[in-house]
Design a protein around this motif. Structure first.
Motif, PDB file in Angstrom:
ATOM      1  N   ALA A   1       0.810  -1.220   0.000  1.00 23.30           N
ATOM      2  CA  ALA A   1       0.000   0.000   0.000  1.00 23.30           C
ATOM      3  C   ALA A   1       0.843   1.270   0.000  1.00 23.30           C
ATOM      4  CB  ALA A   1      -0.930  -0.001   1.212  1.00 23.30           C
ATOM      5  N   SER A   2       2.147   1.121  -0.258  1.00 24.47           N
ATOM      6  CA  SER A   2       3.026   2.286  -0.255  1.00 24.47           C
ATOM      7  C   SER A   2       3.076   2.924  -1.636  1.00 24.47           C
ATOM      8  CB  SER A   2       4.443   1.887   0.173  1.00 24.47           C
ATOM      9  OG  SER A   2       5.083   1.148  -0.864  1.00 24.47           O
ATOM     10  N   ALA A   3       3.694   4.106  -1.699  1.00 25.56           N
ATOM     11  CA  ALA A   3       3.850   4.818  -2.967  1.00 25.56           C
ATOM     12  C   ALA A   3       4.753   4.059  -3.934  1.00 25.56           C
ATOM     13  CB  ALA A   3       4.423   6.211  -2.711  1.00 25.56           C
ATOM     14  N   ASP A   4       5.565   3.132  -3.417  1.00 23.98           N
ATOM     15  CA  ASP A   4       6.458   2.363  -4.278  1.00 23.98           C
ATOM     16  C   ASP A   4       5.728   1.297  -5.083  1.00 23.98           C
ATOM     17  OD1 ASP A   4       8.758   3.737  -3.555  1.00 23.98           O
ATOM     18  OD2 ASP A   4       9.195   2.385  -1.870  1.00 23.98           O
ATOM     19  N   TRP A   5       4.526   0.897  -4.629  1.00 22.55           N
ATOM     20  CA  TRP A   5       3.841  -0.199  -5.291  1.00 22.55           C
ATOM     21  C   TRP A   5       2.388   0.172  -5.625  1.00 22.55           C
ATOM     22  CZ3 TRP A   5       6.944  -3.519  -7.398  1.00 22.55           C
ATOM     23  CH2 TRP A   5       8.214  -3.695  -6.855  1.00 22.55           C
ATOM     24  N   LEU A   6       1.421  -0.439  -4.960  1.00 26.27           N
ATOM     25  CA  LEU A   6       0.024  -0.227  -5.351  1.00 26.27           C
ATOM     26  C   LEU A   6      -0.482   1.166  -5.000  1.00 26.27           C
ATOM     27  CD1 LEU A   6      -2.468  -1.495  -6.602  1.00 26.27           C
ATOM     28  CD2 LEU A   6      -2.991  -2.569  -4.408  1.00 26.27           C
ATOM     29  N   GLY A   7      -0.071   1.666  -3.832  1.00 25.67           N
ATOM     30  CA  GLY A   7      -0.513   2.994  -3.416  1.00 25.67           C
ATOM     31  C   GLY A   7      -1.766   2.941  -2.554  1.00 25.67           C
ATOM     32  N   THR A   8      -2.397   4.084  -2.370  1.00 25.03           N
ATOM     33  CA  THR A   8      -3.571   4.190  -1.509  1.00 25.03           C
ATOM     34  C   THR A   8      -4.712   4.859  -2.260  1.00 25.03           C
ATOM     35  OG1 THR A   8      -2.826   6.321  -0.647  1.00 25.03           O
ATOM     36  CG2 THR A   8      -2.150   4.353   0.570  1.00 25.03           C
ATOM     37  N   GLU A   9      -5.892   4.821  -1.658  1.00 24.61           N
ATOM     38  CA  GLU A   9      -7.067   5.420  -2.275  1.00 24.61           C
ATOM     39  C   GLU A   9      -6.798   6.898  -2.578  1.00 24.61           C
ATOM     40  OE1 GLU A   9     -11.906   5.526  -1.531  1.00 24.61           O
ATOM     41  OE2 GLU A   9     -10.571   4.615  -0.038  1.00 24.61           O
ATOM     42  N   GLY A  10      -6.954   7.264  -3.830  1.00 23.85           N
ATOM     43  CA  GLY A  10      -6.716   8.640  -4.242  1.00 23.85           C
ATOM     44  C   GLY A  10      -5.274   8.951  -4.581  1.00 23.85           C
ATOM     45  N   SER A  11      -4.369   7.983  -4.346  1.00 28.07           N
ATOM     46  CA  SER A  11      -2.945   8.231  -4.614  1.00 28.07           C
ATOM     47  C   SER A  11      -2.271   6.961  -5.132  1.00 28.07           C
ATOM     48  CB  SER A  11      -2.244   8.717  -3.345  1.00 28.07           C
ATOM     49  OG  SER A  11      -0.880   9.020  -3.594  1.00 28.07           O
ATOM     50  N   PRO A  12      -2.446   6.647  -6.412  1.00 27.66           N
ATOM     51  CA  PRO A  12      -1.830   5.436  -6.979  1.00 27.66           C
ATOM     52  C   PRO A  12      -0.313   5.464  -6.845  1.00 27.66           C
ATOM     53  CG  PRO A  12      -3.464   6.364  -8.478  1.00 27.66           C
ATOM     54  CD  PRO A  12      -3.251   7.374  -7.395  1.00 27.66           C
ATOM     55  N   GLY A  13       0.269   4.290  -6.638  1.00 27.39           N
ATOM     56  CA  GLY A  13       1.712   4.189  -6.485  1.00 27.39           C
ATOM     57  C   GLY A  13       2.423   3.950  -7.799  1.00 27.39           C
ATOM     58  N   ARG A  14       3.690   3.583  -7.709  1.00 29.02           N
ATOM     59  CA  ARG A  14       4.522   3.402  -8.898  1.00 29.02           C
ATOM     60  C   ARG A  14       4.108   2.208  -9.745  1.00 29.02           C
ATOM     61  NH1 ARG A  14      10.522   4.433  -6.264  1.00 29.02           N
ATOM     62  NH2 ARG A  14      10.175   6.624  -5.661  1.00 29.02           N
ATOM     63  N   LEU A  15       3.279   1.339  -9.187  1.00 31.28           N
ATOM     64  CA  LEU A  15       2.795   0.209  -9.976  1.00 31.28           C
ATOM     65  C   LEU A  15       2.141   0.695 -11.259  1.00 31.28           C
ATOM     66  CD1 LEU A  15       2.224  -2.818 -10.300  1.00 31.28           C
ATOM     67  CD2 LEU A  15       0.121  -2.484  -8.984  1.00 31.28           C
ATOM     68  N   ALA A  16       1.457   1.833 -11.189  1.00 35.76           N
ATOM     69  CA  ALA A  16       0.811   2.386 -12.385  1.00 35.76           C
ATOM     70  C   ALA A  16       1.846   2.664 -13.472  1.00 35.76           C
ATOM     71  CB  ALA A  16       0.050   3.664 -12.034  1.00 35.76           C
ATOM     72  N   SER A  17       2.987   3.194 -13.073  1.00 31.18           N
ATOM     73  CA  SER A  17       4.046   3.473 -14.056  1.00 31.18           C
ATOM     74  C   SER A  17       4.656   2.188 -14.594  1.00 31.18           C
ATOM     75  CB  SER A  17       5.137   4.342 -13.423  1.00 31.18           C
ATOM     76  OG  SER A  17       4.634   5.618 -13.080  1.00 31.18           O
ATOM     77  N   TYR A  18       4.863   1.189 -13.697  1.00 30.59           N
ATOM     78  CA  TYR A  18       5.412  -0.083 -14.140  1.00 30.59           C
ATOM     79  C   TYR A  18       4.504  -0.722 -15.193  1.00 30.59           C
ATOM     80  CZ  TYR A  18       8.380   0.161  -9.941  1.00 30.59           C
ATOM     81  OH  TYR A  18       9.273   0.543  -8.978  1.00 30.59           O
ATOM     82  N   LEU A  19       3.193  -0.697 -14.936  1.00 32.59           N
ATOM     83  CA  LEU A  19       2.245  -1.312 -15.859  1.00 32.59           C
ATOM     84  C   LEU A  19       2.145  -0.527 -17.159  1.00 32.59           C
ATOM     85  CD1 LEU A  19      -0.537  -2.309 -13.310  1.00 32.59           C
ATOM     86  CD2 LEU A  19       1.002  -3.852 -14.540  1.00 32.59           C
ATOM     87  N   THR A  20       2.240   0.799 -17.061  1.00 33.02           N
ATOM     88  CA  THR A  20       2.234   1.628 -18.272  1.00 33.02           C
ATOM     89  C   THR A  20       3.457   1.320 -19.126  1.00 33.02           C
ATOM     90  OG1 THR A  20       1.069   3.400 -17.093  1.00 33.02           O
ATOM     91  CG2 THR A  20       2.176   3.992 -19.141  1.00 33.02           C
ATOM     92  N   ASP A  21       4.614   1.188 -18.489  1.00 36.18           N
ATOM     93  CA  ASP A  21       5.837   0.855 -19.217  1.00 36.18           C
ATOM     94  C   ASP A  21       5.739  -0.537 -19.844  1.00 36.18           C
ATOM     95  OD1 ASP A  21       6.893   3.279 -18.462  1.00 36.18           O
ATOM     96  OD2 ASP A  21       8.143   2.456 -16.848  1.00 36.18           O
ATOM     97  N   THR A  22       5.120  -1.459 -19.119  1.00 33.84           N
ATOM     98  CA  THR A  22       4.937  -2.814 -19.649  1.00 33.84           C
ATOM     99  C   THR A  22       4.093  -2.776 -20.919  1.00 33.84           C
ATOM    100  OG1 THR A  22       5.096  -3.826 -17.451  1.00 33.84           O
ATOM    101  CG2 THR A  22       4.010  -5.119 -19.161  1.00 33.84           C
TER     102      THR A  22
END
Length: 357
Positions: free
Chosen positions: A303-324
Motif C-alpha cells: 500500500a506504499s507509494a512504491d507499489w500499489l498505493g492508496t485510495e486517491g494516490s496510486p503508487g509506482r505500480l501504475a508506471s510499471y504497468l504503463t511501461d509494460t
C-alpha cells in the motif's frame, strides 16, 4: 503468467463483433466446465459464491488456499478455487464471466486492459515480485552460455505471460529481436516434455517447472536481473468490476486474508513451507528453496507509494504497468499501449491502506 491471444483488441469496424464478444460466446459453455472441473476446494458455503483463480506457484496466495483462510473469513460463501496455468487463460476466463478474483501476471494484465474492449477487472493486490523464480535456461548440450547465444535457437515460453514479456526484454537487452530466435508457445508441463525430448534449446518459465530445467541446464538470466534493469514483472491479484460493484465488502475481507498470508510467510517460514509443499506435492526442502527465490512484499509495502498505493494516490505500480504496455506495443504484442490514465483507473485502491491491517 497459454495460447497467444489471437485477433485484434482494437480497431474493429462497428459491424463486426468485438474480440471480447466473440470469446464470451465461445467460452459461455466452457466456463461452466472450467468452474466445475478445475475447482479443487470449497467452503461450507451459503447463498453467495466466490470463484477464485490461482496458480500452483509458491506464494502467500497458495498458503491462503491450503490453510482455508478465505473459507474461515467468509463462512457464508461457497468458494471455488480454480487452477490456471497462465495469465492468458485467466484473461479468457474473465472475458467469459467465470471468475471473480484471480492471480494474474503484470504482462497479461497490461494486455487485458489494452485496446477499445478492455477486460472488466482491476488490480487490488500484489502477490509477489518476480525474482529468481522465473528465469531463462538453456540446455547444457547446446553450449549456450548467454542470451546472445540463442540466435537461431528454438526457445519456448508460455505466450502472453510474464515470462514471455521477460524473454522479449532479455532478447532486446542482448541485441536480438524475437525474429532472431524460433519462439514456441508452450505451457510449463509441455515445456518439460519438449525439453526432455530435445525439441527445444531453451525456455523461459517459472517454478516449479523451472527447477527441473535447471537440473541439466544453464541459467542465462532471471526476472530479478531483468527487473533490476528497468523491466520488473509481478504477480498481481485482480477483481472483476462486477464484484466491485456488487460486493466490495467481500473484496475487503479477501484482501485482509491475503495480507495475513504474506505475514505468515514472514513469521512462520517453516509452517508456510509445509503448506506450499502439500499444495505442490513436493518435499519440504524444495518448498523452502522455491519460496526463497520469490520476492514477497509486506502489506505495508504493497500500500506504499512504491507499489500499489492508496485510495486517491496510486503508487509506482501504475508506471510499471504503463511501461509494460508500451514495451508490448513496441514489440507488436498488442496494437496499442494503455495510457497511464487507463492504468490508474484499473487499480482498485478503495480501503487502502487501512484495508490491509
Amino acid at each position: 503468467m497459454t495460447t497467444q491471444e489471437t485477433g485484434a483488441r482494437t480497431g474493429l469496424p462497428p459491424s463486426r463483433p468485438t474480440r471480447r464478444a466473440l470469446l464470451a460466446a465461445a467460452l459461455g459453455a466452457a466456463s461452466v466446465a472450467v468452474t466445475g472441473c478445475s475447482s479443487d476446494g470449497g467452503g461450507s458455503g451459503g447463498g453467495k459464491r466466490l470463484r477464485v483463480g490461482y496458480f500452483a506457484f509458491p506464494s502467500g496466495d497458495l498458503l491462503v488456499k491450503n490453510r482455508k483462510l478465505l473459507e474461515k473469513a467468509l463462512p457464508d460463501h461457497t468458494i471455488s478455487w480454480i487452477k490456471f496455468d497462465s495469465g492468458a487463460s485467466v484473461n479468457q476466463a474473465f472475458i467469459g464471466g467465470s471468475l471473480d478474483i484471480a492471480a494474474l501476471g503484470s504482462s497479461p494484465f497490461a494486455r487485458g486492459i489494452a485496446g477499445s474492449s478492455p477486460i472488466p477487472y482491476k488490480v487490488a493486490f500484489v502477490l509477489d515480485v518476480a525474482g529468481e523464480n522465473e528465469a531463462l535456461v538453456a540446455r547444457k548440450s547446446t553450449g549456450v552460455t548467454d542470451v546472445a547465444g540463442l540466435k537461431g535457437r528454438t526457445v519456448a515460453t508460455p505466450f502472453a505471460s510474464t515470462s514471455h514479456y521477460s524473454l522479449l526484454a532479455a532478447l532486446e537487452q542482448a541485441g536480438l529481436s524475437a525474429s532472431d530466435v524460433k519462439l514456441i508457445d508452450l505451457q510449463p508441463q509441455p515445456i518439460l516434455a519438449a525439453w526432455q525430448r530435445g525439441d527445444i534449446d531453451a525456455a523461459y518459465v517459472w517454478l516449479p517447472a523451472l527447477d527441473e530445467l535447471r537440473a541439466d541446464g544453464t541459467q542465462l538470466t532471471s526476472s530479478k536481473e531483468i527487473g533490476a534493469q528497468g523491466k520488473p514483472t509481478l504477480d498481481l491479484a485482480v477483481v472483476s468490476d462486477a464484484l466491485i460493484a456488487e460486493d466490495p465488502g467481500t473484496i475487503a475481507t479477501w484482501r485482509k486474508v491475503e495480507a495475513e498470508g504474506l505475514r505468515r510467510l514472514a513469521s512462520d517460514p517453516e509452517g508456510s513451507a509445509r503448506a506450499i509443499a502439500a499444495e505442490l506435492g513436493i518435499s519440504l526442502a524444495d518448498a523452502k528453496a522455491q519460496l526463497s527465490q520469490g520476492v514477497f512484499l509486506t502489506p505495508r509495502q504493497i500500500a506504499s507509494a512504491d507499489w500499489l498505493g492508496t485510495e486517491g494516490s496510486p503508487g509506482r505500480l501504475a508506471s510499471y504497468l504503463t511501461d509494460t504496455g508500451a514495451f508490448l506495443a513496441g514489440q507488436k504484442q498488442i496494437e496499442a499501449a494503455p495510457s497511464e490514465e487507463t492504468v490508474r483507473k484499473a487499480l482498485y485502491l478503495k480501503g487502502l491502506p487501512d484495508g490491509l491491517a
